[in-house]
Design a protein around this motif. Structure first.
Motif, PDB file in Angstrom:
ATOM      1  N   ASP A 214     -19.600 -48.248 -25.612  1.00  0.00           N
ATOM      2  CA  ASP A 214     -18.895 -46.967 -25.742  1.00  0.00           C
ATOM      3  C   ASP A 214     -17.810 -46.807 -24.683  1.00  0.00           C
ATOM      4  O   ASP A 214     -16.725 -46.307 -24.966  1.00  0.00           O
ATOM      5  CB  ASP A 214     -19.890 -45.801 -25.628  1.00  0.00           C
ATOM      6  CG  ASP A 214     -20.765 -45.690 -26.874  1.00  0.00           C
ATOM      7  OD1 ASP A 214     -20.456 -46.368 -27.879  1.00  0.00           O
ATOM      8  OD2 ASP A 214     -21.749 -44.932 -26.840  1.00  0.00           O
ATOM      9  N   ASN A 215     -18.104 -47.197 -23.456  1.00  0.00           N
ATOM     10  CA  ASN A 215     -17.124 -47.026 -22.386  1.00  0.00           C
ATOM     11  C   ASN A 215     -15.909 -47.929 -22.581  1.00  0.00           C
ATOM     12  O   ASN A 215     -14.771 -47.492 -22.418  1.00  0.00           O
ATOM     13  CB  ASN A 215     -17.774 -47.267 -21.020  1.00  0.00           C
ATOM     14  CG  ASN A 215     -18.723 -46.130 -20.630  1.00  0.00           C
ATOM     15  OD1 ASN A 215     -18.644 -45.032 -21.176  1.00  0.00           O
ATOM     16  ND2 ASN A 215     -19.613 -46.399 -19.698  1.00  0.00           N
ATOM     17  N   CYS A 216     -16.145 -49.177 -22.934  1.00  0.00           N
ATOM     18  CA  CYS A 216     -15.019 -50.088 -23.185  1.00  0.00           C
ATOM     19  C   CYS A 216     -14.156 -49.565 -24.329  1.00  0.00           C
ATOM     20  O   CYS A 216     -12.930 -49.597 -24.255  1.00  0.00           O
ATOM     21  CB  CYS A 216     -15.519 -51.494 -23.508  1.00  0.00           C
ATOM     22  SG  CYS A 216     -16.048 -52.409 -22.047  1.00  0.00           S
ATOM     23  N   LYS A 217     -14.819 -49.076 -25.380  1.00  0.00           N
ATOM     24  CA  LYS A 217     -14.053 -48.587 -26.530  1.00  0.00           C
ATOM     25  C   LYS A 217     -13.184 -47.387 -26.162  1.00  0.00           C
ATOM     26  O   LYS A 217     -12.170 -47.129 -26.782  1.00  0.00           O
ATOM     27  CB  LYS A 217     -14.996 -48.266 -27.694  1.00  0.00           C
ATOM     28  CG  LYS A 217     -15.437 -49.534 -28.428  1.00  0.00           C
ATOM     29  CD  LYS A 217     -16.117 -49.244 -29.740  1.00  0.00           C
ATOM     30  CE  LYS A 217     -17.617 -49.164 -29.547  1.00  0.00           C
ATOM     31  NZ  LYS A 217     -18.372 -48.936 -30.781  1.00  0.00           N
ATOM     32  N   GLU A 218     -13.612 -46.674 -25.113  1.00  0.00           N
ATOM     33  CA  GLU A 218     -12.810 -45.533 -24.648  1.00  0.00           C
ATOM     34  C   GLU A 218     -11.792 -45.922 -23.582  1.00  0.00           C
ATOM     35  O   GLU A 218     -11.159 -45.040 -22.990  1.00  0.00           O
ATOM     36  CB  GLU A 218     -13.736 -44.468 -24.056  1.00  0.00           C
ATOM     37  CG  GLU A 218     -14.378 -43.585 -25.100  1.00  0.00           C
ATOM     38  CD  GLU A 218     -15.174 -42.474 -24.427  1.00  0.00           C
ATOM     39  OE1 GLU A 218     -14.632 -41.785 -23.539  1.00  0.00           O
ATOM     40  OE2 GLU A 218     -16.351 -42.310 -24.771  1.00  0.00           O
ATOM     41  N   GLY A 219     -11.703 -47.196 -23.292  1.00  0.00           N
ATOM     42  CA  GLY A 219     -10.761 -47.615 -22.245  1.00  0.00           C
ATOM     43  C   GLY A 219     -11.276 -47.354 -20.846  1.00  0.00           C
ATOM     44  O   GLY A 219     -10.503 -47.244 -19.899  1.00  0.00           O
ATOM     45  N   LEU A 220     -12.586 -47.245 -20.723  1.00  0.00           N
ATOM     46  CA  LEU A 220     -13.199 -47.072 -19.403  1.00  0.00           C
ATOM     47  C   LEU A 220     -13.926 -48.364 -19.022  1.00  0.00           C
ATOM     48  O   LEU A 220     -15.130 -48.380 -18.776  1.00  0.00           O
ATOM     49  CB  LEU A 220     -14.172 -45.884 -19.414  1.00  0.00           C
ATOM     50  CG  LEU A 220     -13.562 -44.518 -19.724  1.00  0.00           C
ATOM     51  CD1 LEU A 220     -14.651 -43.461 -19.911  1.00  0.00           C
ATOM     52  CD2 LEU A 220     -12.622 -44.094 -18.591  1.00  0.00           C
ATOM     53  N   GLU A 221     -13.157 -49.454 -19.002  1.00  0.00           N
ATOM     54  CA  GLU A 221     -13.748 -50.772 -18.766  1.00  0.00           C
ATOM     55  C   GLU A 221     -14.458 -50.852 -17.425  1.00  0.00           C
ATOM     56  O   GLU A 221     -15.378 -51.645 -17.248  1.00  0.00           O
ATOM     57  CB  GLU A 221     -12.680 -51.867 -18.854  1.00  0.00           C
ATOM     58  CG  GLU A 221     -12.006 -51.999 -20.211  1.00  0.00           C
ATOM     59  CD  GLU A 221     -10.831 -51.063 -20.407  1.00  0.00           C
ATOM     60  OE1 GLU A 221     -10.575 -50.219 -19.508  1.00  0.00           O
ATOM     61  OE2 GLU A 221     -10.165 -51.145 -21.452  1.00  0.00           O
TER      62      GLU A 221
ATOM     63  N   CYS B 271     -18.028 -50.393 -17.925  1.00  0.00           N
ATOM     64  CA  CYS B 271     -18.594 -51.209 -19.009  1.00  0.00           C
ATOM     65  C   CYS B 271     -20.122 -51.263 -18.889  1.00  0.00           C
ATOM     66  O   CYS B 271     -20.664 -51.612 -17.840  1.00  0.00           O
ATOM     67  CB  CYS B 271     -18.021 -52.628 -18.960  1.00  0.00           C
ATOM     68  SG  CYS B 271     -18.838 -53.752 -20.127  1.00  0.00           S
TER      69      CYS B 271
ATOM     70  N   LYS C  73      -8.263 -36.995 -14.087  1.00  0.00           N
ATOM     71  CA  LYS C  73      -9.509 -36.604 -14.757  1.00  0.00           C
ATOM     72  C   LYS C  73      -9.809 -35.125 -14.513  1.00  0.00           C
ATOM     73  O   LYS C  73     -10.229 -34.406 -15.412  1.00  0.00           O
ATOM     74  CB  LYS C  73     -10.654 -37.473 -14.221  1.00  0.00           C
ATOM     75  CG  LYS C  73     -12.062 -37.052 -14.624  1.00  0.00           C
ATOM     76  CD  LYS C  73     -12.374 -37.416 -16.041  1.00  0.00           C
ATOM     77  CE  LYS C  73     -13.736 -36.874 -16.478  1.00  0.00           C
ATOM     78  NZ  LYS C  73     -13.917 -36.999 -17.926  1.00  0.00           N
TER      79      LYS C  73
ATOM     80  N   GLU D 182      -5.432 -46.353 -18.390  1.00  0.00           N
ATOM     81  CA  GLU D 182      -5.004 -45.418 -17.346  1.00  0.00           C
ATOM     82  C   GLU D 182      -4.284 -46.143 -16.211  1.00  0.00           C
ATOM     83  O   GLU D 182      -3.396 -45.576 -15.568  1.00  0.00           O
ATOM     84  CB  GLU D 182      -6.211 -44.640 -16.812  1.00  0.00           C
ATOM     85  CG  GLU D 182      -5.787 -43.393 -16.053  1.00  0.00           C
ATOM     86  CD  GLU D 182      -6.959 -42.534 -15.626  1.00  0.00           C
ATOM     87  OE1 GLU D 182      -7.952 -43.086 -15.147  1.00  0.00           O
ATOM     88  OE2 GLU D 182      -6.870 -41.297 -15.783  1.00  0.00           O
TER      89      GLU D 182
ATOM     90  N   ASP E  70     -20.168 -40.165 -16.662  1.00  0.00           N
ATOM     91  CA  ASP E  70     -19.701 -38.776 -16.764  1.00  0.00           C
ATOM     92  C   ASP E  70     -20.842 -37.772 -16.902  1.00  0.00           C
ATOM     93  O   ASP E  70     -20.598 -36.608 -17.260  1.00  0.00           O
ATOM     94  CB  ASP E  70     -18.711 -38.586 -17.928  1.00  0.00           C
ATOM     95  CG  ASP E  70     -17.327 -39.098 -17.577  1.00  0.00           C
ATOM     96  OD1 ASP E  70     -16.924 -38.961 -16.414  1.00  0.00           O
ATOM     97  OD2 ASP E  70     -16.644 -39.623 -18.473  1.00  0.00           O
TER      98      ASP E  70
END
Lengths: 360, 360
Positions: A111-118, A121, A183, A312, B275
């Motif tokens: 989920d995090n990678c898919k949101e660009g929060l690698e 991960c 953020k 980001e 988060d």
């Protein structure tokens, strides 16, 4: 017979690479020859021009977090030039100026990678050094070296508008501070405090001022006032001065705490207004005593933040190019690195050492 | 001559009032006769029917926070009937059922008051007991008494759809838990954890379930599982069981911590996902060791929250009336109050004592 049916595939030779490595917690850094993989279809081969020196490099070199893998080539604030690209790479071309930050891969499916929060991960991002590639066995080596080969998804575009040696620290110090300010929506009308005027802290000042926040630097050293103002800070509070600290009670919307040594968090909590947030980007090694009462009485928060994801980081680099924001640095030859570490420990740098990789 | 020019104004007589008070930190509670002001033009005079027993009553009675003013009449979970209204009061009429919570006044002019966050009044809200009225000298006496006179702005409308003795605890335990769940937007799809299954905790379960969150109760006592499920909780984690705690790492969006005794916060931080937010509504007396690293690695937060403002308290009461939510209580005679305190200390109450004021 078999050679007829199976086309002969000549595996590309690995790339002989030069760098600086630590061989143990006490060895310091010295020259190290190693190999990097030849670029695969999705890879970008980068000739490294500059690499920033992050405080975490020092922690890893000296095994202060107890998880160092030797030989260890540090460096995750990398700027350089593309010299080769794999056949599936369309975003980059030879000659492009690019950057590599704290991560060189991640699972891409959580989920995090898919949101660009690698950086978060769930299967563990691959750090640029002292980490294992996704194969679970190849150790990653960082930017204190003449070249690096990185999957194109983890390579960032860097504008050549800005002096590149000053861009390098943006890849860690820059995104680490930009990300939480974005953020939490720090903007005009907000009162922002900054704890610690080092590699991270001076970037908080620059971004805070750029985003329109009234920005105050805290320090126990009065000498920092001039430095803070030079960076654009509006105010300075000498935290040795109890009266000034008391007067600032309930004043700030946000305080970004960049200090990773043991220190008093409650002093800063008390300076936050109702709904104020203490953002921690420096991680002290041990637990810290926090007054939960301080949180409850004004609905305050303490929040952590870890670097930033790839989208980001690109946004940050583009913002910096547009607004002329870079790190204040001291450019060094690579053979100065061990002395630089000693000076870093004394906070004797304004505000980031950057290695000129031509000197390797 | 002067009497001709100045109309004679007959000051209304103060109201003789009966209650229970503590006379010192060790006296316990016993009968106390005192006076309340006669209702002024903006006041509502309320005959108290029920008053909930909050754990903070006990802290104040025994001067555990070092700021008790004796004689001390506790009680800030008040439900009763309007018996008189001042001439400017239009919102309430004789016979209306109303509530009074933790505050009976505030400055009304600061930024927080203007936003309806009277609990964070920058000039200091007037607490329902053990506080000074805005005149700075009149001590406030709480709801362990037969009547109270309160400015109409600090009086809340209570639906008579619900059993009133079970509504009383909503005025503190209810709003203390409703407010942060709303503030942080806890809703369907969220995974919510609850630390401490007492007066506050059991309301977190009820609201969490009502807002659609998957709700889990944590306890070291396996016996709480049945209680938790009875309240509607979906899951239970025995925190003495290390394996279960480990398996829950990174699982929760929100954890509400209602415990005010010293305990391990880091265990709960680790159970938060990226988060995720640990919401503290219980305030331990001393600083607590917090792993800042735990916050940074997943961008987690710790947030405090203190009861709620007047508009939100009304919203909560209306929500409860509409959704049939009340506190689970044990109704007691007022002369049982000292024993009730002893039982509270042993968590031997499901989940709130409420005093039937007819017994005064």
């Amino acid at each position: 017979m078999q050679t007829k049916e199976m086309p002969i595939r000549i595996l590309p030779s690995p790339l002989p690479t030069k760098g600086y490595a630590a061989y143990s917690a006490t060895s310091g850094l010295s020259p190290f020859n190693f190999e990097r993989r030849a670029p695969g279809p999705r890879d970008v081969q980068i000739e490294i021009q500059y690499c920033g020196v992050c405080h975490s490099d020092l922690h890893f070199v000296r095994n202060e977090w107890g998880m160092s893998i030797y030989p260890l080539v540090p460096g995750h604030e990398i700027v350089g030039k593309v010299v080769e690209t794999g056949e599936q790479v369309t975003k980059f071309r030879k000659g492009d100026i690019v950057g590599v930050g704290c991560f060189v891969n991640s699972c891409r499916t959580c989920d995090n990678c898919k949101e660009g929060l690698e950086q978060y991960c769930l299967n563990g991002a691959v750090a640029t050094y002292n980490s294992y590639e996704r194969d679970g066995k190849t150790i990653t080596y960082g930017g204190y070296s003449n070249q690096i080969v990185v999957d194109h998804d983890f390579v960032l575009q860097v504008s050549n508008k800005l002096p590149l040696e000053k861009v390098a620290p943006l890849l860690c110090a820059g995104i680490t501070t930009y990300s939480p300010l974005r953020k939490w929506g720090v903007t005009e009308g907000h009162k922002l405090g900054v704890v610690g005027l080092g590699g991270l802290g001076h970037m908080v000042v620059k971004f805070g001022v750029s985003f329109g926040a009234e920005t105050t630097v805290f320090s126990r050293a009065q000498s920092k006032e001039a430095d803070a103002k030079k960076l654009g800070a509006h105010h300075f509070i000498n935290t040795s001065n109890e009266k000034d600290v008391k007067e600032a009670a309930g004043y700030f919307d946000f305080i970004v705490d960049t200090v990773s040594a043991k220190h008093d968090y409650n002093q800063y909590l008390e300076m936050l207004k109702t709904d104020g947030t203490l953002i921690c980007v420096g991680a002290p090694p041990e637990v810290e005593p926090i007054g939960i009462f301080n949180l409850i009485m004004k609905r305050r928060r303490i929040a952590g933040s870890l670097v930033g994801g790839l989208p980001e980081t690109q946004e940050m680099l583009d913002y910096c190019a547009e607004h002329g924001i870079t790190s204040d640095i001291e450019l060094i030859d690579i053979n100065y690195i061990n002395q630089a570490y000693e000076r870093m420990l004394k906070s004797d740098v304004k505000y980031r050492f950057v290695i000129d990789m031509k000197t390797l």
